[in-house]
Design a protein around this motif. Structure first.
Motif, PDB file in Angstrom:
ATOM      1  N   VAL A  72      17.641   0.694   3.487  1.00 21.92           N
ATOM      2  CA  VAL A  72      17.922   2.065   3.894  1.00 21.92           C
ATOM      3  C   VAL A  72      19.431   2.207   3.939  1.00 21.92           C
ATOM      4  O   VAL A  72      20.117   1.318   4.449  1.00 21.92           O
ATOM      5  CB  VAL A  72      17.319   2.379   5.285  1.00 21.92           C
ATOM      6  CG1 VAL A  72      17.662   3.804   5.716  1.00 21.92           C
ATOM      7  CG2 VAL A  72      15.808   2.169   5.282  1.00 21.92           C
ATOM      8  N   SER A  79      12.495  -3.202   3.477  1.00 19.15           N
ATOM      9  CA  SER A  79      13.138  -2.095   2.777  1.00 19.15           C
ATOM     10  C   SER A  79      14.647  -2.150   2.921  1.00 19.15           C
ATOM     11  O   SER A  79      15.179  -2.826   3.805  1.00 19.15           O
ATOM     12  CB  SER A  79      12.656  -0.740   3.331  1.00 19.15           C
ATOM     13  OG  SER A  79      11.425  -0.339   2.810  1.00 19.15           O
ATOM     14  N   TYR A  85       6.111   8.331   7.150  1.00 18.61           N
ATOM     15  CA  TYR A  85       5.693   7.189   6.334  1.00 18.61           C
ATOM     16  C   TYR A  85       4.262   7.383   5.839  1.00 18.61           C
ATOM     17  O   TYR A  85       3.541   6.428   5.567  1.00 18.61           O
ATOM     18  CB  TYR A  85       5.868   5.868   7.083  1.00 18.61           C
ATOM     19  CG  TYR A  85       5.123   5.732   8.401  1.00 18.61           C
ATOM     20  CD1 TYR A  85       5.608   6.350   9.557  1.00 18.61           C
ATOM     21  CD2 TYR A  85       3.996   4.941   8.516  1.00 18.61           C
ATOM     22  CE1 TYR A  85       4.954   6.205  10.770  1.00 18.61           C
ATOM     23  CE2 TYR A  85       3.341   4.780   9.734  1.00 18.61           C
ATOM     24  CZ  TYR A  85       3.828   5.434  10.855  1.00 18.61           C
ATOM     25  OH  TYR A  85       3.188   5.275  12.050  1.00 18.61           O
ATOM     26  N   TYR A  96      13.734   7.618  15.618  1.00 13.71           N
ATOM     27  CA  TYR A  96      14.738   6.583  15.846  1.00 13.71           C
ATOM     28  C   TYR A  96      15.899   7.185  16.630  1.00 13.71           C
ATOM     29  O   TYR A  96      16.192   8.381  16.522  1.00 13.71           O
ATOM     30  CB  TYR A  96      15.303   6.049  14.524  1.00 13.71           C
ATOM     31  CG  TYR A  96      14.304   5.438  13.589  1.00 13.71           C
ATOM     32  CD1 TYR A  96      13.787   6.172  12.531  1.00 13.71           C
ATOM     33  CD2 TYR A  96      13.887   4.121  13.722  1.00 13.71           C
ATOM     34  CE1 TYR A  96      12.882   5.625  11.640  1.00 13.71           C
ATOM     35  CE2 TYR A  96      12.976   3.555  12.838  1.00 13.71           C
ATOM     36  CZ  TYR A  96      12.474   4.314  11.799  1.00 13.71           C
ATOM     37  OH  TYR A  96      11.568   3.756  10.930  1.00 13.71           O
ATOM     38  N   TRP A 102      16.148   6.346   2.788  1.00 14.15           N
ATOM     39  CA  TRP A 102      15.397   5.190   2.315  1.00 14.15           C
ATOM     40  C   TRP A 102      15.696   4.990   0.831  1.00 14.15           C
ATOM     41  O   TRP A 102      15.666   5.947   0.046  1.00 14.15           O
ATOM     42  CB  TRP A 102      13.911   5.393   2.544  1.00 14.15           C
ATOM     43  CG  TRP A 102      13.074   4.328   1.922  1.00 14.15           C
ATOM     44  CD1 TRP A 102      12.853   3.072   2.406  1.00 14.15           C
ATOM     45  CD2 TRP A 102      12.374   4.399   0.678  1.00 14.15           C
ATOM     46  NE1 TRP A 102      12.053   2.373   1.541  1.00 14.15           N
ATOM     47  CE2 TRP A 102      11.741   3.158   0.481  1.00 14.15           C
ATOM     48  CE3 TRP A 102      12.206   5.400  -0.273  1.00 14.15           C
ATOM     49  CZ2 TRP A 102      10.963   2.888  -0.643  1.00 14.15           C
ATOM     50  CZ3 TRP A 102      11.438   5.146  -1.390  1.00 14.15           C
ATOM     51  CH2 TRP A 102      10.827   3.890  -1.568  1.00 14.15           C
ATOM     52  N   TYR A 117       8.965  -0.294  -4.554  1.00 11.57           N
ATOM     53  CA  TYR A 117       9.057   1.163  -4.432  1.00 11.57           C
ATOM     54  C   TYR A 117      10.534   1.557  -4.450  1.00 11.57           C
ATOM     55  O   TYR A 117      11.378   0.843  -3.900  1.00 11.57           O
ATOM     56  CB  TYR A 117       8.415   1.624  -3.113  1.00 11.57           C
ATOM     57  CG  TYR A 117       7.030   1.072  -2.874  1.00 11.57           C
ATOM     58  CD1 TYR A 117       6.849  -0.141  -2.211  1.00 11.57           C
ATOM     59  CD2 TYR A 117       5.900   1.760  -3.305  1.00 11.57           C
ATOM     60  CE1 TYR A 117       5.577  -0.655  -1.986  1.00 11.57           C
ATOM     61  CE2 TYR A 117       4.631   1.254  -3.085  1.00 11.57           C
ATOM     62  CZ  TYR A 117       4.478   0.050  -2.422  1.00 11.57           C
ATOM     63  OH  TYR A 117       3.212  -0.458  -2.204  1.00 11.57           O
ATOM     64  N   GLY A 132       3.254   0.275   1.242  1.00 14.37           N
ATOM     65  CA  GLY A 132       4.344   1.209   1.028  1.00 14.37           C
ATOM     66  C   GLY A 132       4.528   2.232   2.129  1.00 14.37           C
ATOM     67  O   GLY A 132       5.528   2.935   2.159  1.00 14.37           O
ATOM     68  N   LYS A 133       3.565   2.314   3.023  1.00 15.22           N
ATOM     69  CA  LYS A 133       3.656   3.312   4.093  1.00 15.22           C
ATOM     70  C   LYS A 133       4.220   2.640   5.350  1.00 15.22           C
ATOM     71  O   LYS A 133       3.468   2.160   6.205  1.00 15.22           O
ATOM     72  CB  LYS A 133       2.282   3.927   4.341  1.00 15.22           C
ATOM     73  CG  LYS A 133       1.752   4.667   3.123  1.00 15.22           C
ATOM     74  CD  LYS A 133       0.433   5.345   3.374  1.00 15.22           C
ATOM     75  CE  LYS A 133      -0.036   6.079   2.136  1.00 15.22           C
ATOM     76  NZ  LYS A 133      -1.311   6.798   2.348  1.00 15.22           N
ATOM     77  N   ASP A 134       5.542   2.613   5.405  1.00 14.88           N
ATOM     78  CA  ASP A 134       6.209   1.814   6.426  1.00 14.88           C
ATOM     79  C   ASP A 134       7.065   2.640   7.352  1.00 14.88           C
ATOM     80  O   ASP A 134       7.721   3.588   6.931  1.00 14.88           O
ATOM     81  CB  ASP A 134       7.173   0.807   5.765  1.00 14.88           C
ATOM     82  CG  ASP A 134       6.530  -0.056   4.739  1.00 14.88           C
ATOM     83  OD1 ASP A 134       5.673  -0.854   5.110  1.00 14.88           O
ATOM     84  OD2 ASP A 134       6.906   0.087   3.560  1.00 14.88           O
ATOM     85  N   TYR A 135       7.140   2.200   8.578  1.00 15.03           N
ATOM     86  CA  TYR A 135       8.264   2.547   9.413  1.00 15.03           C
ATOM     87  C   TYR A 135       8.946   1.219   9.722  1.00 15.03           C
ATOM     88  O   TYR A 135       8.468   0.154   9.348  1.00 15.03           O
ATOM     89  CB  TYR A 135       7.836   3.279  10.689  1.00 15.03           C
ATOM     90  CG  TYR A 135       6.953   2.486  11.620  1.00 15.03           C
ATOM     91  CD1 TYR A 135       5.563   2.611  11.552  1.00 15.03           C
ATOM     92  CD2 TYR A 135       7.488   1.620  12.564  1.00 15.03           C
ATOM     93  CE1 TYR A 135       4.740   1.892  12.397  1.00 15.03           C
ATOM     94  CE2 TYR A 135       6.674   0.891  13.406  1.00 15.03           C
ATOM     95  CZ  TYR A 135       5.300   1.043  13.321  1.00 15.03           C
ATOM     96  OH  TYR A 135       4.478   0.317  14.154  1.00 15.03           O
ATOM     97  N   PHE A 136      10.100   1.290  10.421  1.00 14.56           N
ATOM     98  CA  PHE A 136      10.938   0.108  10.530  1.00 14.56           C
ATOM     99  C   PHE A 136      11.183  -0.255  11.990  1.00 14.56           C
ATOM    100  O   PHE A 136      11.772   0.531  12.739  1.00 14.56           O
ATOM    101  CB  PHE A 136      12.246   0.347   9.785  1.00 14.56           C
ATOM    102  CG  PHE A 136      11.992   0.841   8.384  1.00 14.56           C
ATOM    103  CD1 PHE A 136      12.385   2.102   8.002  1.00 14.56           C
ATOM    104  CD2 PHE A 136      11.312   0.053   7.464  1.00 14.56           C
ATOM    105  CE1 PHE A 136      12.124   2.575   6.731  1.00 14.56           C
ATOM    106  CE2 PHE A 136      11.041   0.515   6.190  1.00 14.56           C
ATOM    107  CZ  PHE A 136      11.445   1.778   5.824  1.00 14.56           C
TER     108      PHE A 136
END
Lengths: 108, 123
Positions: B37, B35, A92, A37, B47, B59, B106-110
């Motif tokens: 953050v 989520s 992630y 990012y 996070w 989570y 649950g395995k995230d990016y944003f």
């Protein structure tokens, strides 16, 4: 918990130069699930790279990501004035998502 | 156009409570995990908590587990976090973020972020 360590803490470069940012994980990142990012002062982060090497929508091709396992790199091929900012990596591969502490790219 | 708008931040005393909201628009809300953050003043990103698209899975970071509760209301396209027993170290800008992964488990990016809401915990 996977700890991400970014280096250097600050990178002082001139416009037009190449920037190389590192993100090292304390253990292997599953499926190379790592993103980068960009954050400018007073703004929310902006997604640049996902899956270690895929550019997000609208991101210029001077930004590229590489790496696997525990070592990842963000490269900005030629710095533009708008690229001076703080950059964060995030993994992630686990539901317990973690960020690196950031690398500031500043104008030399 | 995806938009995320946080609200509910403010000044609260240590031990107090606060509920943050995130109103979402421009995408199929129930399809994506969301989520929270946070970013303490002058610090990096942390996070805090996430919730699946259905709301059935939640989570938490260790630092907030047992004190924060995340939820979502698909009829209102809104996500919430109830923050109890707040501490000085919870002081931060809290961002709402949309997962860039469908069915992330649950395995995230944003891929989209709100502009954030400031929570200050101080007496």
């Amino acid at each position: 918990e996977i700890v991400l360590t970014q280096s250097p803490g600050t990178l002082s470069l001139s416009p037009g130069e190449r920037a190389t940012l590192s993100c090292r994980a304390s253990q292997s990142v599953s499926n190379n699930y790592l993103v980068w990012y960009q954050q400018k002062p007073g703004q929310a982060p902006r997604l640049l790279i996902y899956g270690a090497s895929s550019r997000a929508t609208g991101i210029p091709d001077r930004f590229s990501g590489s790496g696997s396992g525990t070592d990842f790199t963000l490269t900005i091929s030629r710095l533009e004035p708008e690229d001076f900012a703080v950059y964060y990596c995030q993994q992630y591969g686990s539901s317990l998502k973690t960020f690196g502490q950031g690398t500031k790219v500043e104008i030399k | 156009e995806v938009q995320l708008l946080e609200s509910g931040g403010g000044l609260v005393q240590p031990g107090g409570s606060l509920r943050l909201s995130c109103a979402a628009s421009g995408f199929a809300f129930s399809t994506y995990a969301m989520s929270w953050v946070r970013q303490a003043p002058g610090k990096g990103l942390e996070w805090v908590s996430g919730i699946s698209g259905s709301g059935g899975s939640t989570y938490y970071a260790d630092s907030v587990r047992g004190r924060f509760t995340i939820s979502r209301d698909s009829s209102k396209n809104t996500m919430y976090v109830q923050m109890n027993n707040l501490r000085a170290e919870d002081t931060a800008v809290y961002y709402c973020a949309k997962s860039g992964v469908v069915g992330s488990k649950g395995k995230d990016y944003f891929d989209y972020w709100g502009q954030g809401t400031l929570v200050t915990v101080s007496s």
